[in-house]
Design a protein around this motif. Sequence first.
Motif, mmCIF file in Angstrom:
data_model
loop_
_atom_site.group_PDB
_atom_site.id
_atom_site.type_symbol
_atom_site.label_atom_id
_atom_site.label_comp_id
_atom_site.label_asym_id
_atom_site.label_seq_id
_atom_site.Cartn_x
_atom_site.Cartn_y
_atom_site.Cartn_z
ATOM 1 N N CYS A 193 -3.587 -3.244 40.461
ATOM 2 C CA CYS A 193 -5.123 -3.372 40.976
ATOM 3 C C CYS A 193 -6.184 -2.883 39.845
ATOM 4 O O CYS A 193 -6.393 -1.969 39.450
ATOM 5 N N THR A 206 -11.630 -14.775 55.692
ATOM 6 C CA THR A 206 -10.125 -15.549 56.105
ATOM 7 C C THR A 206 -10.338 -16.063 57.138
ATOM 8 O O THR A 206 -10.876 -15.697 58.484
ATOM 9 N N GLU A 257 -3.382 -7.226 49.685
ATOM 10 C CA GLU A 257 -2.298 -8.226 48.904
ATOM 11 C C GLU A 257 -1.143 -7.407 48.572
ATOM 12 O O GLU A 257 -0.080 -7.974 48.326
ATOM 13 N N HIS A 275 -11.556 -10.402 51.487
ATOM 14 C CA HIS A 275 -10.951 -11.106 52.618
ATOM 15 C C HIS A 275 -11.880 -10.964 54.103
ATOM 16 O O HIS A 275 -11.201 -11.622 54.925
ATOM 17 N N GLU A 331 -3.268 -6.820 43.241
ATOM 18 C CA GLU A 331 -4.490 -6.667 44.269
ATOM 19 C C GLU A 331 -5.751 -7.112 43.350
ATOM 20 O O GLU A 331 -5.889 -6.493 42.433
#
Length: 373
Positions: free
Chosen positions: A253, A334, A136, A331, A277
Amino acid sequence: MTAPTISRLFSRGITRTLLTPHPVEHYVRSLGVNWADDPTGATVVAVDRPVADVTVITLRLPAGVERPAPGAALEVGVVVDGVVQRRHYSPVDPATRSDGLATIAVRRHPGGVVSEHLWSEAAPGMRLLLGDPVGEVTLPETRPADVVLVSGGSGITPMLSIASTLVGEGHCGAGATGRVAWLHYARRAEDVPFRDRIRELSRAGVEVRVVATAGSDPSAPSEPVSGGLVGHLTSDHLDDVAPWHSDATIFLCGPDGLADGLAETLGPDRYADVLRERFTASTGPVPDGDGGTVTHVRSGVSAHNPGTTLLEGAEAAGLSPKHGCRRGICHTCTAVRVSGATRDLRTGEIDTEPGCLVQICVSAPVGDVEIEL
């Protein structure tokens, strides 16, 4: 007769799919294929355990595999009890590294399938599967003039890559026009990996503060620079490391607590511009009224979702979508939302853009949806 390289047999994406659930060695050995130019995995060339709960692994990437952008993560797959487990780890290296190696750090979590496996089994020569890079938060190609990095725990790795890249490009330091500052939070400063690299960045012009939140002497000479800061993030911490932060691009992050502290310090309008993130993710419940018929395009299965995540709905319909953390962090899950609307359960926002990538473990349908599963 010389065995063909595996890249002549399969594309990288197709090969990854076909290899599940067996490790790559199972198939390659049976085909008589050598490891040269293998597009499916990386070789471990060095392993270090510099602190009590971190495994630092240096990988040799396959030829032709691009290094992730600074801040992005590699998808790494390991086989545990015959099942491929995939996680995402951000290399700590600068973008200028050109020797085909990438270094990742895996923090050991009690009960963590992958982290425990790598803690006990990682050794030179081990093979790891690779997936596509994700992230991200990555350093944009047009570098911001002023950069502030804020991280906590394992969030150190993407920030180390960003900071190292900027230093390597001469972005900060003597004679440079840019400024880079970094606040990193850890329970104890002596448990922070890559301390030597942090000191090097400090000497190269990055304003670094490693802040111990508990149980440490942050001013000990064996530790990275601290500036005498302790505890959790405050406006004083931010002002100390970067008094010019109001006009800087801020990268974040770390855990939700750190994010909450930064949001409180900056205020909602300024925090909205932070590039974040997620290190952990908080999700809310699916609101009453959400749900609908979900058509899983690839499998041809349609099922009513009464108001659960797309992942849970697909599993209830008898499908087995690829997933990892189930919390919106890794992720792995996704997929493309072909049509319809979904709600991001982390933010509550509804999105209707066709052909958009969504994380099915933290997304719920709002009405009828078509999803590439």
